[in-house]
Design a protein around this motif. Structure first.
Motif, short mmCIF file in Angstrom:
data_model
loop_
_atom_site.label_atom_id
_atom_site.label_comp_id
_atom_site.label_asym_id
_atom_site.label_seq_id
_atom_site.Cartn_x
_atom_site.Cartn_y
_atom_site.Cartn_z
N THR A 49 -14.65 18.73 -13.02
CA THR A 49 -14.92 17.58 -12.17
C THR A 49 -15.13 18.04 -10.72
OG1 THR A 49 -13.56 16.21 -13.60
CG2 THR A 49 -14.03 15.35 -11.40
N PRO A 50 -16.31 17.71 -10.14
CA PRO A 50 -16.57 18.12 -8.76
C PRO A 50 -15.72 17.35 -7.75
CG PRO A 50 -18.50 17.02 -9.72
CD PRO A 50 -17.43 17.04 -10.76
N HIS A 51 -15.52 17.94 -6.59
CA HIS A 51 -14.80 17.33 -5.46
C HIS A 51 -13.31 17.10 -5.75
CE1 HIS A 51 -18.82 16.66 -3.92
NE2 HIS A 51 -19.10 15.90 -4.95
N ARG A 52 -12.75 17.87 -6.67
CA ARG A 52 -11.34 17.69 -7.03
C ARG A 52 -10.44 18.01 -5.83
NH1 ARG A 52 -8.10 19.88 -12.36
NH2 ARG A 52 -6.23 18.73 -11.85
N THR A 53 -9.38 17.23 -5.67
CA THR A 53 -8.43 17.45 -4.59
C THR A 53 -7.30 18.37 -5.08
OG1 THR A 53 -6.99 15.60 -5.12
CG2 THR A 53 -8.90 15.12 -3.71
N VAL A 81 -10.24 12.91 -6.64
CA VAL A 81 -11.38 13.56 -6.01
C VAL A 81 -11.53 13.06 -4.57
CG1 VAL A 81 -12.63 13.96 -8.18
CG2 VAL A 81 -12.99 11.82 -6.93
N SER A 82 -12.27 13.84 -3.80
CA SER A 82 -12.50 13.47 -2.40
C SER A 82 -13.76 12.63 -2.23
CB SER A 82 -12.61 14.73 -1.53
OG SER A 82 -13.67 15.54 -2.00
N GLY A 83 -14.47 12.35 -3.30
CA GLY A 83 -15.67 11.52 -3.25
C GLY A 83 -16.55 11.79 -4.44
N GLY A 84 -17.77 11.28 -4.37
CA GLY A 84 -18.72 11.45 -5.46
C GLY A 84 -19.14 10.11 -6.00
#
Length: 149
Positions: A49-53, A81-84
């Motif tokens: 998963t992209p943008h994972r915190t 996540v931080s966004g997307g």
């Protein structure tokens, strides 16, 4: 065990999503939630998963409520996540937090039964039906957050 009232700021979760109802989940022929969780872990969605915190918890986010506990809703199984564009938002506000520890999936099913019983016994406490979420700190520990007015 009584739930604890907590205030949460907004955050986002991304992963896999399915639309279902509680009625459909009570019939093994139409249930989607178990298969969604299985796919999440089998495909290791949490790794890709992209943008994972930095938040290491796994989440089950209930959103897109059609009405109340009887209507359709979306369940997103994922990570913070931080966004997307695929992220679902957790609304800021007050939540009642129900915690449990034990064997999956019985622990979560029993906790949801406890939640429904709690709201039946406390009709003056109003659910928002905007965003609710399960936060897993491990394979046998959950905190279910129910948005309240």
């Amino acid at each position: 065990m009584e739930p604890v009232r907590q205030h949460h700021g907004a955050f986002q979760v991304a992963g896999l999503t399915a639309r279902t109802t509680n009625r459909e989940e009570n019939d093994s022929a139409t249930a989607r939630i178990g298969a969604l969780w299985n796919r999440f872990f089998t495909e290791e969605t949490y790794r890709s998963t992209p943008h994972r915190t930095e938040d290491a918890r796994i989440f089950g986010v209930y959103s897109g409520y059609e009405s109340d506990a009887n209507g359709a809703f979306d369940l997103t199984v994922g990570v913070a996540v931080s966004g997307g564009k695929e992220a679902v938002g957790i609304e800021p506000g007050d939540y009642l937090v129900f915690t449990a520890q034990g064997e999956m999936p019985h622990m979560v099913i029993d906790t949801w039964q406890r939640i429904w019983q709690y709201f039946e016994a406390n009709p003056t406490i109003t659910r928002r039906y905007r965003s609710d979420f399960e936060a897993y700190d491990g394979p046998d520990k959950v905190a279910i957050h129910i948005g309240v007015a």
